[in-house]
Design a protein around this motif. Structure first.
Motif, PDB file in Angstrom:
ATOM      1  N   MET A  57      53.006  53.666  89.417  1.00 47.37           N
ATOM      2  CA  MET A  57      52.602  53.549  90.819  1.00 47.37           C
ATOM      3  C   MET A  57      51.327  52.737  90.972  1.00 47.37           C
ATOM      4  O   MET A  57      51.103  52.096  92.005  1.00 47.37           O
ATOM      5  N   ARG A  58      50.464  52.761  89.964  1.00 50.15           N
ATOM      6  CA  ARG A  58      49.121  52.179  90.103  1.00 50.15           C
ATOM      7  C   ARG A  58      49.151  50.687  90.396  1.00 50.15           C
ATOM      8  O   ARG A  58      48.298  50.176  91.115  1.00 50.15           O
ATOM      9  N   GLN A  59      50.118  49.969  89.853  1.00 48.15           N
ATOM     10  CA  GLN A  59      50.144  48.521  90.057  1.00 48.15           C
ATOM     11  C   GLN A  59      50.611  48.127  91.457  1.00 48.15           C
ATOM     12  O   GLN A  59      50.502  46.955  91.835  1.00 48.15           O
ATOM     13  N   ASP A  60      51.089  49.110  92.218  1.00 51.18           N
ATOM     14  CA  ASP A  60      51.592  48.800  93.557  1.00 51.18           C
ATOM     15  C   ASP A  60      50.816  49.493  94.675  1.00 51.18           C
ATOM     16  O   ASP A  60      51.226  49.433  95.834  1.00 51.18           O
ATOM     17  N   THR A 115      46.061  51.210  99.194  1.00 53.21           N
ATOM     18  CA  THR A 115      45.022  51.900  99.961  1.00 53.21           C
ATOM     19  C   THR A 115      44.311  52.915  99.066  1.00 53.21           C
ATOM     20  O   THR A 115      44.816  53.314  98.009  1.00 53.21           O
ATOM     21  N   THR A 116      43.145  53.353  99.528  1.00 53.51           N
ATOM     22  CA  THR A 116      42.369  54.350  98.779  1.00 53.51           C
ATOM     23  C   THR A 116      43.129  55.665  98.665  1.00 53.51           C
ATOM     24  O   THR A 116      43.130  56.304  97.612  1.00 53.51           O
ATOM     25  N   ASP A 135      46.012  59.913  95.646  1.00 56.82           N
ATOM     26  CA  ASP A 135      47.221  60.726  95.529  1.00 56.82           C
ATOM     27  C   ASP A 135      47.894  60.511  94.169  1.00 56.82           C
ATOM     28  O   ASP A 135      48.327  61.476  93.525  1.00 56.82           O
ATOM     29  N   GLY A 136      47.983  59.253  93.750  1.00 56.26           N
ATOM     30  CA  GLY A 136      48.599  58.968  92.459  1.00 56.26           C
ATOM     31  C   GLY A 136      47.817  59.576  91.304  1.00 56.26           C
ATOM     32  O   GLY A 136      48.395  60.143  90.371  1.00 56.26           O
ATOM     33  N   ILE A 171      35.734  57.643  94.014  1.00 51.01           N
ATOM     34  CA  ILE A 171      36.364  56.954  95.146  1.00 51.01           C
ATOM     35  C   ILE A 171      36.023  57.667  96.448  1.00 51.01           C
ATOM     36  O   ILE A 171      36.118  58.887  96.545  1.00 51.01           O
ATOM     37  N   GLN A 172      35.626  56.884  97.457  1.00 49.59           N
ATOM     38  CA  GLN A 172      35.296  57.431  98.766  1.00 49.59           C
ATOM     39  C   GLN A 172      36.578  57.552  99.595  1.00 49.59           C
ATOM     40  O   GLN A 172      37.207  56.562  99.933  1.00 49.59           O
ATOM     41  N   GLY A 173      36.963  58.792  99.888  1.00 51.78           N
ATOM     42  CA  GLY A 173      38.168  59.019 100.673  1.00 51.78           C
ATOM     43  C   GLY A 173      37.882  59.792 101.933  1.00 51.78           C
ATOM     44  O   GLY A 173      36.735  60.082 102.281  1.00 51.78           O
ATOM     45  N   GLU A 174      38.946  60.152 102.646  1.00 59.24           N
ATOM     46  CA  GLU A 174      38.782  60.885 103.900  1.00 59.24           C
ATOM     47  C   GLU A 174      38.287  62.304 103.644  1.00 59.24           C
ATOM     48  O   GLU A 174      37.388  62.789 104.312  1.00 59.24           O
ATOM     49  N   ASN A 175      38.882  62.991 102.677  1.00 58.79           N
ATOM     50  CA  ASN A 175      38.496  64.366 102.360  1.00 58.79           C
ATOM     51  C   ASN A 175      37.682  64.376 101.063  1.00 58.79           C
ATOM     52  O   ASN A 175      38.161  64.816 100.018  1.00 58.79           O
TER      53      ASN A 175
END
Length: 469
Positions: free
Chosen positions: A158-161, A164-165, A170-171, A198-202
């Motif tokens: 999944m990482r190569q595709d 978004t943050t 999630d991956g 990583i700066q995310g929403e939660n």
């Protein structure tokens, strides 16, 4: 009687396989305990209790069979059924449900083929988002049916595709969850490190998840001190639903409290545990852990150990703690004995037995081991039955420090004299010439060092003359 003899045979088999067998009645209520968890960890905990705890074995195995049939993992059902078939063959759950097995296996095979076919079509059309979603669906499917290696491969693709943050986070979280199920602690730490910054929403939820995973992984690796620090930093404001598929709020209090007791001194326990407002809220779920820590800080070591011994049975039924309970408890006992002995020049072995030994036993062998390992600076007076402290000889230490200072002074004096002799002989190279010499690619530096005629510098000429003489 028949069930009792079959249970006895079952646990005899578990002991022969190297498993832990708990024969005492634990304090935990199985139904209330398992309600604190979601996902695969529910089955894992029920199965462990069924394999280890004699009083709760049948109930736990029956619940494990029911739990396994809620999902699509046939291997889990077979493992639980095999256990209950031996331990309690007369129970309804001991009858193998071949119809469910055949139906579930056929459905799993069909779903695998469908998802792989869809993913192949997405790759043919070169749609990145569809490819990512196809890999995610395939990974979740493999995870649900127990094929964890294939799930890791699918999630890794999944990482190569990702674009978004949120997709990156999630991956990464899905990979971490599978690594924990495989007990691959190093890979779990590696993957959680990739999403921590990583700066995310939660952001608070992500931080809590990262601390939980890091604490569990470090505990699995036996790094008790670092694991304790991670558990103590978990924010209580974050709801337990964010990590209850791994551990519960009660587990955070138990893991953090026990590991802190095993690795931190009294001052750290006071400031980092008892005065930690966020962690104190976790401790409200497990008041006996808070009481044990308070007793240790206040110097009541035998009472602290008594509390811990009363709940040892429960902790031996935890999927992450069971393997490490002997080492953790040994560390705590060692700390208690050392702290108890510090104020005294000598202590009778009888008083140590009264404070730390079980009825009818002695701590003599434990003291010998601690002295040999260097954890206790003392010697045993076997004749008078005393433990005598070995205090450092202050006069000897002062003489040793004086000799060390003298040697350092002599070495420095020799170096200074050598430097003076080099300067007097004209063998030193000025700093400016050193700098110019290092810039060998510059023509100006070459001229400054060798001169217009390309002659040797004066310092080198002196050296050559000295060598010829």
């Amino acid at each position: 009687m028949a069930v009792s003899s079959q249970l006895t045979a079952f646990f005899h088999q578990m002991e022969n396989l190297g498993g832990v067998v708990v024969r005492e009645q634990p304090k935990l209520d199985l139904d209330l305990y398992i309600q604190n968890y979601d996902g695969p960890t529910r089955f894992e905990r029920l199965l462990l209790i069924g394999k280890c705890c004699v009083p709760l074995s049948v109930d736990a195995l029956k619940a494990a069979v029911v739990e396994s049939k809620k999902g699509r993992n046939v291997s889990q059902y077979r493992e639980a059924w095999e256990c209950i078939r031996i331990a309690a063959p007369n129970e309804p759950e001991a009858a193998r449900d071949d119809a469910w097995i055949d139906k579930t296996e056929a459905a799993n095979k069909a779903e695998t083929a469908r998802l792989e076919s869809e993913l192949k079509g997405y790759r043919h059309n070169l749609i990145k988002e569809s490819i990512r979603m196809g890999n995610e669906d395939l990974g979740r499917h493999f995870e649900s049916i127990g094929k964890l290696n294939e799930a890791i491969e699918a999630y890794g693709r999944m990482r190569q595709d990702v674009s978004t943050t949120k997709q990156i986070i999630d991956g990464g979280m899905r990979l971490v969850n599978v690594c924990l199920q495989r007990r691959d602690w190093s890979l779990a730490m590696n993957n959680v490190g990739k999403i921590t910054g990583i700066q995310g929403e939660n952001e608070k939820s992500l931080q809590a998840f990262a601390k939980v995973v890091s604490g569990v992984a470090l505990l699995g690796l036996g790094h008790f001190g670092e694991a304790a620090k991670n558990f103590l930093q978990i924010n209580f404001i974050v709801p337990s639903s964010e990590y209850r598929h791994i551990i519960s709020a009660n587990d955070i209090a138990i893991y953090g409290g026990l590991l802190a007791l095993a690795t931190m001194d009294r001052k750290e326990l006071q400031t980092r545990v008892l005065e930690n407002q966020s962690f104190r809220t976790f401790l409200e779920h497990e008041p006996h852990i808070r009481k044990a820590i308070s007793l240790f800080v206040n110097g009541r070591y035998s009472s602290c150990l008594s509390i811990l011994e009363s709940v040892r049975t429960d902790y031996l039924l935890d999927i992450y703690l069971q393997k490490h309970i002997p080492a953790i408890y040994t560390r705590i006992r060692t700390k208690c004995i050392v702290q108890y002995f510090i104020p005294f020049s000598c202590v009778t072995l009888e008083s140590l037995d009264t404070a730390f030994a079980q009825p009818g036993q002695t701590v003599h062998k434990e003291l010998v081991t601690m002295i040999r390992d260097g954890e206790l600076r003392a010697r045993i007076d076997a004749k008078n039955k005393l433990l005598v402290a070995m205090r450092p000889d202050s006069r000897l230490e002062m003489q040793k420090n004086a000799l060390d200072v003298a040697r350092a002074y002599e070495k420095e004096a020799k170096e200074r004299l050598r430097r003076i002799s080099i300067i007097a002989a004209g063998l030193d190279i000025p700093a400016t010439k050193k700098q110019n010499y290092t810039t060998a690619g510059s023509q100006e530096a070459d001229e400054a060092w060798y001169g217009d005629e390309g002659n040797w510098p004066a310092a080198t000429q002196h050296t050559t003359e000295a060598e010829s003489h």
